[in-house]
Design a protein around this motif. Structure first.
Motif, PDB file in Angstrom:
ATOM      1  N   ASP A 187       0.854  -1.186   0.000  1.00 19.91           N
ATOM      2  CA  ASP A 187       0.000   0.000   0.000  1.00 19.91           C
ATOM      3  C   ASP A 187       0.892   1.240   0.000  1.00 19.91           C
ATOM      4  OD1 ASP A 187      -2.265   1.607   0.107  1.00 19.91           O
ATOM      5  OD2 ASP A 187      -2.262   1.619   2.307  1.00 19.91           O
ATOM      6  N   THR A 188       1.036   1.877  -1.155  1.00 16.36           N
ATOM      7  CA  THR A 188       1.875   3.066  -1.284  1.00 16.36           C
ATOM      8  C   THR A 188       1.312   3.966  -2.365  1.00 16.36           C
ATOM      9  OG1 THR A 188       4.167   3.817  -1.450  1.00 16.36           O
ATOM     10  CG2 THR A 188       3.478   2.097  -2.989  1.00 16.36           C
ATOM     11  N   ASP A 189       1.831   5.177  -2.431  1.00 12.54           N
ATOM     12  CA  ASP A 189       1.414   6.103  -3.469  1.00 12.54           C
ATOM     13  C   ASP A 189       2.642   6.836  -4.003  1.00 12.54           C
ATOM     14  OD1 ASP A 189       1.996   7.701  -1.320  1.00 12.54           O
ATOM     15  OD2 ASP A 189       0.129   8.824  -1.355  1.00 12.54           O
ATOM     16  N   GLU A 190       2.412   7.651  -5.009  1.00 10.54           N
ATOM     17  CA  GLU A 190       3.521   8.353  -5.655  1.00 10.54           C
ATOM     18  C   GLU A 190       4.227   9.302  -4.693  1.00 10.54           C
ATOM     19  OE1 GLU A 190       4.392  11.277  -9.457  1.00 10.54           O
ATOM     20  OE2 GLU A 190       2.555  10.090  -9.436  1.00 10.54           O
ATOM     21  N   ALA A 191       3.485   9.919  -3.797  1.00  8.38           N
ATOM     22  CA  ALA A 191       4.095  10.848  -2.837  1.00  8.38           C
ATOM     23  C   ALA A 191       5.091  10.127  -1.930  1.00  8.38           C
ATOM     24  CB  ALA A 191       3.009  11.530  -2.012  1.00  8.38           C
ATOM     25  N   ALA A 192       4.757   8.921  -1.512  1.00  6.36           N
ATOM     26  CA  ALA A 192       5.667   8.152  -0.655  1.00  6.36           C
ATOM     27  C   ALA A 192       6.939   7.775  -1.413  1.00  6.36           C
ATOM     28  CB  ALA A 192       4.968   6.896  -0.140  1.00  6.36           C
ATOM     29  N   VAL A 193       6.790   7.431  -2.688  1.00  5.48           N
ATOM     30  CA  VAL A 193       7.953   7.084  -3.497  1.00  5.48           C
ATOM     31  C   VAL A 193       8.829   8.318  -3.708  1.00  5.48           C
ATOM     32  CG1 VAL A 193       8.712   6.269  -5.765  1.00  5.48           C
ATOM     33  CG2 VAL A 193       6.809   5.132  -4.606  1.00  5.48           C
ATOM     34  N   ARG A 194       8.210   9.451  -3.983  1.00  9.68           N
ATOM     35  CA  ARG A 194       8.983  10.691  -4.166  1.00  9.68           C
ATOM     36  C   ARG A 194       9.684  11.103  -2.867  1.00  9.68           C
ATOM     37  NH1 ARG A 194       8.472  13.176  -8.960  1.00  9.68           N
ATOM     38  NH2 ARG A 194       6.739  12.520 -10.293  1.00  9.68           N
ATOM     39  N   GLN A 195       9.024  10.893  -1.746  1.00  5.83           N
ATOM     40  CA  GLN A 195       9.643  11.207  -0.458  1.00  5.83           C
ATOM     41  C   GLN A 195      10.856  10.294  -0.223  1.00  5.83           C
ATOM     42  OE1 GLN A 195       7.079  10.663   2.914  1.00  5.83           O
ATOM     43  NE2 GLN A 195       8.378  11.882   4.263  1.00  5.83           N
ATOM     44  N   ALA A 196      10.722   9.026  -0.548  1.00  7.39           N
ATOM     45  CA  ALA A 196      11.847   8.096  -0.415  1.00  7.39           C
ATOM     46  C   ALA A 196      12.973   8.490  -1.361  1.00  7.39           C
ATOM     47  CB  ALA A 196      11.385   6.670  -0.699  1.00  7.39           C
ATOM     48  N   LEU A 197      12.625   8.943  -2.555  1.00  4.33           N
ATOM     49  CA  LEU A 197      13.628   9.384  -3.529  1.00  4.33           C
ATOM     50  C   LEU A 197      14.446  10.535  -2.952  1.00  4.33           C
ATOM     51  CD1 LEU A 197      13.528   9.397  -7.191  1.00  4.33           C
ATOM     52  CD2 LEU A 197      13.722  11.670  -6.264  1.00  4.33           C
ATOM     53  N   GLU A 198      13.787  11.505  -2.344  1.00  5.61           N
ATOM     54  CA  GLU A 198      14.490  12.642  -1.746  1.00  5.61           C
ATOM     55  C   GLU A 198      15.369  12.194  -0.585  1.00  5.61           C
ATOM     56  OE1 GLU A 198      14.665  15.767  -2.872  1.00  5.61           O
ATOM     57  OE2 GLU A 198      13.470  15.053  -4.556  1.00  5.61           O
ATOM     58  N   ALA A 199      14.838  11.336   0.263  1.00  8.49           N
ATOM     59  CA  ALA A 199      15.599  10.861   1.419  1.00  8.49           C
ATOM     60  C   ALA A 199      16.829  10.061   0.975  1.00  8.49           C
ATOM     61  CB  ALA A 199      14.715  10.010   2.325  1.00  8.49           C
ATOM     62  N   GLN A 200      16.661   9.233  -0.032  1.00  7.99           N
ATOM     63  CA  GLN A 200      17.786   8.416  -0.504  1.00  7.99           C
ATOM     64  C   GLN A 200      18.813   9.254  -1.253  1.00  7.99           C
ATOM     65  OE1 GLN A 200      18.183   5.654   0.799  1.00  7.99           O
ATOM     66  NE2 GLN A 200      16.121   5.297   1.542  1.00  7.99           N
ATOM     67  N   THR A 201      18.399  10.367  -1.851  1.00 13.79           N
ATOM     68  CA  THR A 201      19.351  11.270  -2.498  1.00 13.79           C
ATOM     69  C   THR A 201      20.288  11.861  -1.447  1.00 13.79           C
ATOM     70  OG1 THR A 201      17.766  11.836  -4.236  1.00 13.79           O
ATOM     71  CG2 THR A 201      19.605  13.351  -3.910  1.00 13.79           C
ATOM     72  N   VAL A 202      19.724  12.290  -0.342  1.00 15.97           N
ATOM     73  CA  VAL A 202      20.533  12.841   0.753  1.00 15.97           C
ATOM     74  C   VAL A 202      21.475  11.768   1.298  1.00 15.97           C
ATOM     75  CG1 VAL A 202      20.421  13.780   3.104  1.00 15.97           C
ATOM     76  CG2 VAL A 202      18.828  14.581   1.352  1.00 15.97           C
ATOM     77  N   GLU A 203      20.960  10.565   1.504  1.00 19.69           N
ATOM     78  CA  GLU A 203      21.782   9.470   2.032  1.00 19.69           C
ATOM     79  C   GLU A 203      22.901   9.094   1.065  1.00 19.69           C
ATOM     80  OE1 GLU A 203      23.318   6.454   4.424  1.00 19.69           O
ATOM     81  OE2 GLU A 203      22.086   8.195   4.873  1.00 19.69           O
ATOM     82  N   ALA A 204      22.598   9.036  -0.222  1.00 25.82           N
ATOM     83  CA  ALA A 204      23.609   8.692  -1.228  1.00 25.82           C
ATOM     84  C   ALA A 204      24.720   9.731  -1.241  1.00 25.82           C
ATOM     85  CB  ALA A 204      22.974   8.578  -2.608  1.00 25.82           C
ATOM     86  N   ARG A 205      24.359  11.001  -1.200  1.00 27.33           N
ATOM     87  CA  ARG A 205      25.360  12.068  -1.176  1.00 27.33           C
ATOM     88  C   ARG A 205      26.223  11.959   0.080  1.00 27.33           C
ATOM     89  NH1 ARG A 205      22.416  16.099  -2.785  1.00 27.33           N
ATOM     90  NH2 ARG A 205      23.227  16.032  -4.886  1.00 27.33           N
ATOM     91  N   ARG A 206      25.599  11.682   1.217  1.00 25.27           N
ATOM     92  CA  ARG A 206      26.328  11.548   2.469  1.00 25.27           C
ATOM     93  C   ARG A 206      27.322  10.392   2.392  1.00 25.27           C
ATOM     94  NH1 ARG A 206      26.773   8.496   6.482  1.00 25.27           N
ATOM     95  NH2 ARG A 206      25.079   7.121   5.922  1.00 25.27           N
ATOM     96  N   GLN A 207      26.873   9.255   1.869  1.00 21.31           N
ATOM     97  CA  GLN A 207      27.750   8.085   1.753  1.00 21.31           C
ATOM     98  C   GLN A 207      28.948   8.364   0.851  1.00 21.31           C
ATOM     99  OE1 GLN A 207      25.522   4.649   0.527  1.00 21.31           O
ATOM    100  NE2 GLN A 207      24.294   4.593   2.399  1.00 21.31           N
ATOM    101  N   LEU A 208      28.715   9.024  -0.254  1.00 22.06           N
ATOM    102  CA  LEU A 208      29.809   9.296  -1.174  1.00 22.06           C
ATOM    103  C   LEU A 208      30.801  10.324  -0.620  1.00 22.06           C
ATOM    104  CD1 LEU A 208      27.937   9.227  -4.572  1.00 22.06           C
ATOM    105  CD2 LEU A 208      29.652   7.624  -3.776  1.00 22.06           C
ATOM    106  N   ILE A 209      30.305  11.292   0.096  1.00 22.45           N
ATOM    107  CA  ILE A 209      31.201  12.282   0.709  1.00 22.45           C
ATOM    108  C   ILE A 209      32.044  11.626   1.799  1.00 22.45           C
ATOM    109  CG2 ILE A 209      31.249  14.343   2.183  1.00 22.45           C
ATOM    110  CD1 ILE A 209      28.903  15.392   0.480  1.00 22.45           C
ATOM    111  N   GLU A 210      31.431  10.755   2.594  1.00 20.86           N
ATOM    112  CA  GLU A 210      32.180  10.057   3.646  1.00 20.86           C
ATOM    113  C   GLU A 210      33.226   9.114   3.059  1.00 20.86           C
ATOM    114  OE1 GLU A 210      29.492   8.128   6.291  1.00 20.86           O
ATOM    115  OE2 GLU A 210      28.897  10.005   7.260  1.00 20.86           O
ATOM    116  N   ALA A 211      32.947   8.565   1.889  1.00 20.59           N
ATOM    117  CA  ALA A 211      33.874   7.605   1.278  1.00 20.59           C
ATOM    118  C   ALA A 211      35.118   8.287   0.704  1.00 20.59           C
ATOM    119  CB  ALA A 211      33.158   6.830   0.173  1.00 20.59           C
ATOM    120  N   GLN A 212      35.060   9.575   0.506  1.00 22.35           N
ATOM    121  CA  GLN A 212      36.207  10.281  -0.093  1.00 22.35           C
ATOM    122  C   GLN A 212      37.282  10.565   0.903  1.00 22.35           C
ATOM    123  OE1 GLN A 212      34.595  13.717  -2.084  1.00 22.35           O
ATOM    124  NE2 GLN A 212      34.130  12.535  -3.902  1.00 22.35           N
TER     125      GLN A 212
END
Length: 107
Positions: A82-107
């Motif tokens: 049970d999900t909708d487009e808003a939940a997917v877009r919210q996850a997309l934004e959250a994972q963008t922040v997490e991905a950027r954080r992971q890559l910055i920490e890896a450098q």
């Protein structure tokens, strides 16, 4: 003229580095989104890995994020989550922040 040439090369190098980082952030984000969706669908670790790779591949269908959102929403709905487009877009934004954080920490 060499100072102008040096500045131009520096700007080109920075642009190339920024573009590479943006590509890496998006690829990492899509992998994290795949793992997020797989957890919602209750997939096994092997299925999760394959699904995350499929989400990364889905991003190459068209420019922008709509192809990834469409894939995730369709797969989650087909799995009975049970999900909708808003939940997917919210996850997309959250994972963008997490991905950027992971890559910055890896450098």
């Amino acid at each position: 003229m060499t100072t102008f040439d040096d500045r131009e090369r520096a700007f080109e190098t920075k642009f190339a580095r920024d573009e590479e980082m943006a590509f890496r952030v998006i690829a990492r984000r899509n992998r994290l989104l795949g793992q997020w969706a797989a957890a919602k669908m209750g997939l096994t670790p092997e299925e999760t890995d394959a699904y995350a790779k499929a989400v990364v591949q889905a991003d190459f269908e068209e420019a922008g994020d709509e192809d990834v959102i469409r894939k995730l929403l369709g797969d989650l709905t087909a799995a009975g989550v049970d999900t909708d487009e808003a939940a997917v877009r919210q996850a997309l934004e959250a994972q963008t922040v997490e991905a950027r954080r992971q890559l910055i920490e890896a450098q």
